[in-house]
Design an enzyme around this catalytic site. Sequence first.
Site, PDB file in Angstrom:
ATOM      1  CB  VAL A 200      -0.842   0.134   1.301  1.00 15.23           C
ATOM      2  CG1 VAL A 200      -2.034   1.049   1.084  1.00 15.23           C
ATOM      3  CG2 VAL A 200      -1.272  -1.174   1.865  1.00 15.23           C
ATOM      4  CG  HIS A 201       2.818   3.057  -3.144  1.00 19.92           C
ATOM      5  ND1 HIS A 201       2.434   1.941  -3.839  1.00 19.92           N
ATOM      6  CD2 HIS A 201       3.050   4.015  -4.076  1.00 19.92           C
ATOM      7  CE1 HIS A 201       2.436   2.201  -5.130  1.00 19.92           C
ATOM      8  NE2 HIS A 201       2.797   3.450  -5.321  1.00 19.92           N
TER       9      HIS A 201
END
Length: 347
Positions: A200-201
């Site tokens: 997740v970024h």
Amino acid sequence: MKFLTVVGARPQFVKASVVSRALRARKHEEILLHTGQHYDDTMSKVFFDIMKIPPPEYNLEVGSGPHGWQKAQMLEGIEKVLLDEKPDWLLVYGDTNSTLAGALAAAKLHVPIAHVEAGLRSFNLAMPEEINRKLTDHISSLLFCPTQAAIDNLKKEGIYQGIHIVGDVMYDAALEYSQLETDILERNDLESKDYLMLTVHRPSNTDNTQNLKNIFAALEGQNIIFPAHPRTVNIMKDRSIQLPEGIQLIKPVNYVESLALVKNASKLLTDSGGMQKEAYFFGTPCITLREETEWVETIDLGWNVLTGANPEKIKDAVANFAPSGERPEIYGDGKASQQIVQIIEEF
Ligand code: UD1
């Protein structure tokens, strides 16, 4: 011919590695410029090392900062190199801030631009990448599209010239580098097909703290490996966000390790663009933590599902999403890089 290749962020190192090799095999001169958008060793150096990418001739070492400042630094530095090196072509990849900075600098100096991974659209202008890719496409002379959907997008925007479907350079890279050995599973006590992989970024899932919390909460109790982007780690620290039981956070992994983790995961949960395709290449079901995707074929073929950060949808997909349909070779034949070089030569 002389090429100036501009890279700066992790996925661009992967894409440039295979095209660089094809260029150099045909005896073209390539000058590599790294903007410094990604600068930690785990985000940059490890990629150059594992893929044996030649060290960049220029590193602007721009680093992180507000968008306007960051792009201004890149523009100034790239313009100077373009003036000094006078390349025949500027080569850019994908949709990061480094991509658009390179393209803008070149367009103003009338250096023709070749854009690899052109035509992708999420139709969500809140994503910084959507702005970067649209603007880059509109000032490029050669647009290398991985898919028919990308070609259709360009035509709808009135771009007809210089478009070529060549397949996806990420497929070239995945085929090649997934052959390399790694002990990433053993080092993290993972058994093939017995764990989920999470990345997740995106700002939509990190800057929005509630979304990040929802994603983590939905995954409580699962056996998960989570190579975390520094952006996400910083936000978790700043906002005191704890991980639930079962999620094992590790530092960013190199490309070969990442491919092995995707290939052996029972499912991938991600908001990355490129990793959705890697999951498809290896037949790993993909749960995309976004509301839309540029890689619509993976959805149409049933190997990818969009859940956003909705905890109920995520839980349901983790429990029940079980694609089993065909996975035709929709991303080319693993020779996109050679085709790109050939088309530029013929142009
Ligand atoms: C960028 C790209 C994104 C791509 C991603 C791949 C843009 C707009 N986004 O997002 O499309 O999917 O790279 O990883 O260009 N940071 C570090 N060390 C680093 C790099 C970043 O600590 O080496 C931290 C900094 O706090 C920085 C933040 O991560 O502010 C975000 O980095 P940035 O390059 O702006 O965007 P990414 O989220 O990496």
